[in-house]
Write a protein that holds these residues in place. Structure first.
Motif, short mmCIF file in Angstrom:
data_model
loop_
_atom_site.label_atom_id
_atom_site.label_comp_id
_atom_site.label_asym_id
_atom_site.label_seq_id
_atom_site.Cartn_x
_atom_site.Cartn_y
_atom_site.Cartn_z
N HIS A 69 0.85 -1.19 0.00
CA HIS A 69 0.00 0.00 0.00
C HIS A 69 0.89 1.24 0.00
N TRP A 70 0.38 2.31 -0.61
CA TRP A 70 1.14 3.57 -0.60
C TRP A 70 0.21 4.77 -0.50
N GLU A 71 0.76 5.88 -0.04
CA GLU A 71 0.07 7.18 0.00
C GLU A 71 1.05 8.24 -0.48
N ASP A 72 0.53 9.21 -1.25
CA ASP A 72 1.37 10.28 -1.79
C ASP A 72 2.61 9.74 -2.50
N GLY A 73 2.43 8.59 -3.16
CA GLY A 73 3.52 8.02 -3.94
C GLY A 73 4.57 7.27 -3.14
N ARG A 74 4.39 7.20 -1.82
CA ARG A 74 5.38 6.52 -0.98
C ARG A 74 4.76 5.27 -0.34
N GLY A 75 5.53 4.19 -0.32
CA GLY A 75 5.06 2.96 0.30
C GLY A 75 4.87 3.14 1.79
N THR A 76 3.80 2.55 2.33
CA THR A 76 3.54 2.67 3.76
C THR A 76 3.92 1.39 4.49
N GLN A 77 3.31 0.29 4.11
CA GLN A 77 3.65 -0.98 4.75
C GLN A 77 3.07 -2.12 3.94
N VAL A 78 3.58 -3.32 4.20
CA VAL A 78 3.04 -4.55 3.63
C VAL A 78 2.28 -5.25 4.75
N SER A 79 1.01 -5.58 4.51
CA SER A 79 0.20 -6.14 5.59
C SER A 79 -0.67 -7.27 5.07
N ASP A 90 -7.65 8.18 2.86
CA ASP A 90 -7.88 9.61 2.66
C ASP A 90 -7.55 9.91 1.20
N LEU A 91 -8.58 10.25 0.41
CA LEU A 91 -8.37 10.45 -1.02
C LEU A 91 -7.52 11.69 -1.32
N LYS A 92 -7.35 12.58 -0.36
CA LYS A 92 -6.47 13.72 -0.57
C LYS A 92 -5.01 13.26 -0.67
N ARG A 93 -4.73 12.08 -0.13
CA ARG A 93 -3.35 11.58 -0.09
C ARG A 93 -3.02 10.60 -1.21
N GLY A 94 -3.93 10.45 -2.16
CA GLY A 94 -3.66 9.59 -3.31
C GLY A 94 -3.32 8.16 -2.95
N PRO A 95 -4.22 7.45 -2.24
CA PRO A 95 -3.89 6.07 -1.84
C PRO A 95 -3.88 5.12 -3.03
N GLY A 96 -3.10 4.06 -2.90
CA GLY A 96 -3.04 3.05 -3.94
C GLY A 96 -2.57 1.74 -3.35
N ALA A 97 -2.69 0.67 -4.12
CA ALA A 97 -2.29 -0.65 -3.64
C ALA A 97 -1.94 -1.55 -4.81
N LEU A 98 -1.10 -2.53 -4.55
CA LEU A 98 -0.78 -3.57 -5.53
C LEU A 98 -1.87 -4.63 -5.43
N LEU A 99 -2.62 -4.82 -6.52
CA LEU A 99 -3.76 -5.74 -6.53
C LEU A 99 -3.40 -6.99 -7.33
#
Length: 301
Positions: A69-79, A90-99
């Motif tokens: 998972h990442w926010e603002d283009g930076r990886g956060t954690q693997v869970s 938070d959609l202001k932070r541009g969330p994304g994930a590897l699906l």
């Protein structure tokens, strides 16, 4: 808005069919829920969502191990996400994930305007950002229970009771505002129920719409109340939520119709505001304890 939101989220998460339902129980904003499911994802498939001042709450209905998972283009954690857990975004932070694995998720959409309206109706200060750990799953029993209540509605949107939908989605919004936004009313609402004239007016409107649908906010407005307080006062006065009372009235009307042997069960369902015969049967059995056919046969004997 419903189709547009479901399609927009489906495209972002690479899902062709993403059924969605929405409600404008609040005067200024919609709350929506979309079901996204992918059994055969492409390798290294990534999903990201357009930025806006809104939040998503994802209820995972399937295990998803080792999710990046990442926010603002930076990886956060693997869970490791488990079925029944929820994640906030938070959609202001541009969330994304590897699906890159099969997934099945209910996604609640809560724009800032909806959270502001919820705080205003609760006579509480408007909340700032929600408190959550990016990418982490939370065992939120309330979100899980409310989400599972909506699964049949997403599968059979023609059978959705608008009052029920308003009730559940508003409940999700209030729960998120209180649990993750720290919302607390400045003063407790009165404990009383509806005034006699408000009870009469609410029943008049609901009975007039037995065969159709009426939004909860319209009934509340006619009673001069906010949606949240009206729901509380109605339940306190009549012992059940507005959508439950409406179903009981439809069942009561169906009993009268069933006395006419010339009407088929399908005719009775249509005359009483049910989407079809199976919808009538489910509601009748839950309220009366037997099927409408068995009840009619008892009358005949």
């Amino acid at each position: 808005m419903t189709e547009a939101y479901g399609r927009r989220l489906g495209e972002a998460l690479r899902v062709e069919n993403a059924p969605a339902i929405a409600t404008r129980v609040l005067r200024t904003a919609d709350i929506a829920v979309t079901e996204v499911r992918c059994d055969n994802p492409l390798p290294q498939m990534r999903g990201s969502i357009q930025r806006e001042d809104a939040f998503l709450v994802g209820l995972h209905l399937r295990d998803f191990p080792n999710r990046e998972h990442w926010e603002d283009g930076r990886g956060t954690q693997v869970s490791d996400l488990r079925a029944g857990e929820s994640c906030l975004y938070d959609l202001k932070r541009g969330p994304g994930a590897l699906l890159d694995k099969p997934y099945h998720t209910l996604v609640f959409y809560l724009p800032r305007a909806a959270l502001d309206a919820i705080a205003d109706e609760a006579n509480a200060p408007r909340i700032g950002d929600l408190s959550y750990k990016p990418g982490a799953g939370v065992n939120d029993v309330t979100i899980s229970c409310l989400g599972n209540l909506l699964l049949p509605a997403l599968s059979h949107p023609d059978q959705v009771n608008p009052l029920f939908l308003d009730h559940v989605l508003l409940g999700v919004g209030v729960h998120v505002a209180q649990t993750y936004g720290g919302m607390r009313p400045m003063s407790q609402p009165p404990r009383g129920g509806l005034a006699p004239w408000q009870e009469r007016r609410a029943k008049e409107i609901l009975r007039a719409n037995l065969k159709g649908s009426v939004a909860l906010k319209e009934v509340a407005r006619e009673c001069g109340l906010s949606v949240g307080y009206f729901s509380h006062a109605f339940r306190r006065t009549l012992g059940m939520a507005p959508h439950q009372w409406l179903i009981e009235q439809r069942v009561a009307l169906s009993k009268e119709k069933l006395r006419d042997d010339g009407l088929s069960l399908s005719d009775v369902a249509a005359d009483c505001g049910f989407s079809d015969q199976s919808h009538l049967t489910r509601a009748f059995r839950q309220t009366v304890g037997v099927s409408p056919g068995a009840w009619r046969r008892t009358l005949q004997r």
